[in-house]
Design a protein around this motif. Structure first.
Motif, mmCIF file in Angstrom:
data_model
loop_
_atom_site.group_PDB
_atom_site.id
_atom_site.type_symbol
_atom_site.label_atom_id
_atom_site.label_comp_id
_atom_site.label_asym_id
_atom_site.label_seq_id
_atom_site.Cartn_x
_atom_site.Cartn_y
_atom_site.Cartn_z
ATOM 1 N N ARG B 168 0.760 -1.255 0.149
ATOM 2 C CA ARG B 168 0.070 -0.129 -0.175
ATOM 3 C C ARG B 168 0.894 1.244 -0.041
ATOM 4 O O ARG B 168 2.048 1.418 0.325
ATOM 5 N N GLY B 169 0.350 2.378 -0.602
ATOM 6 C CA GLY B 169 1.078 3.544 -0.632
ATOM 7 C C GLY B 169 2.145 3.661 -1.824
ATOM 8 O O GLY B 169 1.599 3.193 -3.031
ATOM 9 N N ALA B 170 3.217 4.017 -1.711
ATOM 10 C CA ALA B 170 4.112 4.245 -2.599
ATOM 11 C C ALA B 170 4.510 2.831 -3.412
ATOM 12 O O ALA B 170 4.411 2.988 -4.886
ATOM 13 N N PRO B 171 4.826 1.662 -2.953
ATOM 14 C CA PRO B 171 5.130 0.669 -3.835
ATOM 15 C C PRO B 171 4.036 0.151 -4.839
ATOM 16 O O PRO B 171 4.563 0.169 -5.889
ATOM 17 N N VAL B 173 2.195 2.087 -6.449
ATOM 18 C CA VAL B 173 2.118 3.090 -7.468
ATOM 19 C C VAL B 173 3.216 2.924 -8.416
ATOM 20 O O VAL B 173 3.393 3.213 -9.648
ATOM 21 N N LEU B 174 4.561 2.815 -7.703
ATOM 22 C CA LEU B 174 5.641 2.597 -8.575
ATOM 23 C C LEU B 174 5.465 1.263 -9.500
ATOM 24 O O LEU B 174 6.125 1.274 -10.467
#
Lengths: 206, 191
Positions: B168-171, B173-174
């Motif tokens: 969740r969060g940045a990973p 999205v990356l």
């Protein structure tokens, strides 16, 4: 000491604050490139923080952003010339990303509200954190993508994609996921919207 | 004509600013959290890239090259970029209230945009003439705007998905950006 620890671990610019994505993703094809970019950024960050915190009494609040941009542009131009003279191969490898340091989100943060010494130390901590993240990212990508580590042969069957642009995104996603799993920074990492990060908000930039 | 077509395909697709060169990556990830902001930002960056390419090319051809001041390029281009970005921001704030509302918190991404400065510097090294610089700036901006909008839509979808806790969060999205970047590698054969 806390400031150093914060800069390297708790508020790591790349892995926690997610600042400076552009150089972190673009130049980390090898460990040496990451290290070089990190060191150059650290030096510029420390110097700019020091200069701006010494000048803070003379610069009015609305002049802070222009002052910061001018200082950074001058320092980065010098850094570029020094690097071209001293380590030409690294200069060529970093290419356009070296001058782009001026608009790196990490360097645009306001640190001149601190005492000069504290401000320089804050720069050192953040710079080291940035260097560490870039070197680790570069080393892993070099190892998996080209099978070498700091130029020495290590792996016989490299996975080409990690040397390519998508590899940078995959590797960073993987690193942050590992840190999330270990709950290392005690903070969920993500691009909040609207931004929670005080220095990404409008006031500091006027 | 075919040169212009090559410049367009090269700048917009093959060497896409965000997905292959990571220029403007900060603004890409920062702004794509909201579809509305991403549209305004894309348009603003596209405009800015065209104008900055033109002005920077003039500075390069009329001032820096004749006077042999190449070492001042970074300094001059930074000033051009930031001043023009500031003008665009002022314009949005004063004249387009809707756009200002959407972009309220994203102005730092406009002022400190690596894409704009990056394209100006790349153009200067590529040896393009004035017209080609402007056109390549516009093409790169179009590529940026389209990718930003598409990615904002993907992220709106991700937010509704049940993503594993660790990612969740940045990973996540990356990872999505990585897949998009792999897709864009397919354009490499066009050049």
């Amino acid at each position: 000491m806390t400031r150093l620890y914060n800069g390297i671990v708790k508020e790591n610019p790349v892995l926690v604050l997610l600042l400076g994505m552009c150089p972190a993703l673009a130049v980390t094809t090898t460990a040496v490139n990451g290290l070089g970019m990190g060191i150059a950024t650290t030096i510029v960050l420390i110097l700019s923080n020091l200069i701006l915190s010494l000048l803070r009494d003379y610069v009015p609040a609305e002049g802070r952003f222009p002052a910061r941009i001018l200082t950074l542009a001058a320092l980065v131009s010098v850094a570029e010339l020094v690097m071209e003279a001293c380590c030409t191969s690294l200069y060529d490898a970093l290419g356009v990303y070296l001058p782009l340091m001026v608009v790196n989100g990490l360097l645009l943060r306001d640190a001149e509200t601190l005492e000069p010494g504290e401000s320089a130390l804050d720069g050192l901590g953040k710079g080291l954190g940035f260097t560490l993240a870039l070197t680790v990212l570069g080393a892993l990508r070099e190892l998996l993508g080209s099978g070498t580590i700091f130029g020495a042969q290590a792996l016989s069957n490299p996975i080409g994609i990690f040397a390519q642009p998508p590899g940078a995104l995959l590797m960073l996603a993987f690193l942050i996921a590992v840190l999330n799993a270990a709950d290392f920074g005690h903070k969920r990492r993500g691009w909040a919207f609207p931004s929670e990060n005080p220095d990404e908000q409008e006031e500091g930039k006027q | 004509m075919s040169t212009l077509a090559m410049i367009f395909i090269g700048a917009a697709l093959v060497h896409n600013l965000v997905l292959t060169q990571f220029l403007g990556a900060d603004s890409f990830f920062g702004v794509s959290g909201q579809v509305k902001a991403s549209v305004v930002m894309g348009a603003a960056v596209m405009f800015l890239l065209t104008v900055v390419s033109a002005v920077a090319s003039l500075f390069q051809d009329l001032l820096l090259t004749p006077l042999n001041l190449g070492f001042l390029r970074t300094f001059v281009f930074v000033l051009v970029t930031v001043i023009l970005a500031w003008v665009v921001r002022k314009f949005l704030q004063e004249c387009v209230p809707e756009a200002n509302q959407a972009l309220r918190l994203c102005y730092p991404y406009l002022l400190g945009n690596t894409a704009v400065l990056g394209v100006a510097l790349t153009n200067a090294q590529s040896g393009y003439d004035f017209g080609q610089c402007v056109f390549s700036g516009f093409s790169a901006g179009l590529g940026y705007a389209v990718v930003l909008f598409l990615f904002a839509c993907i992220r709106a979808q991700i937010r509704e998905d049940d993503v594993p806790e660790t990612l969740r969060g940045a990973p996540v999205v990356l990872l999505a950006a990585a897949l998009m970047s792999i897709a864009f590698m397919g354009f490499a054969n066009l050049s």
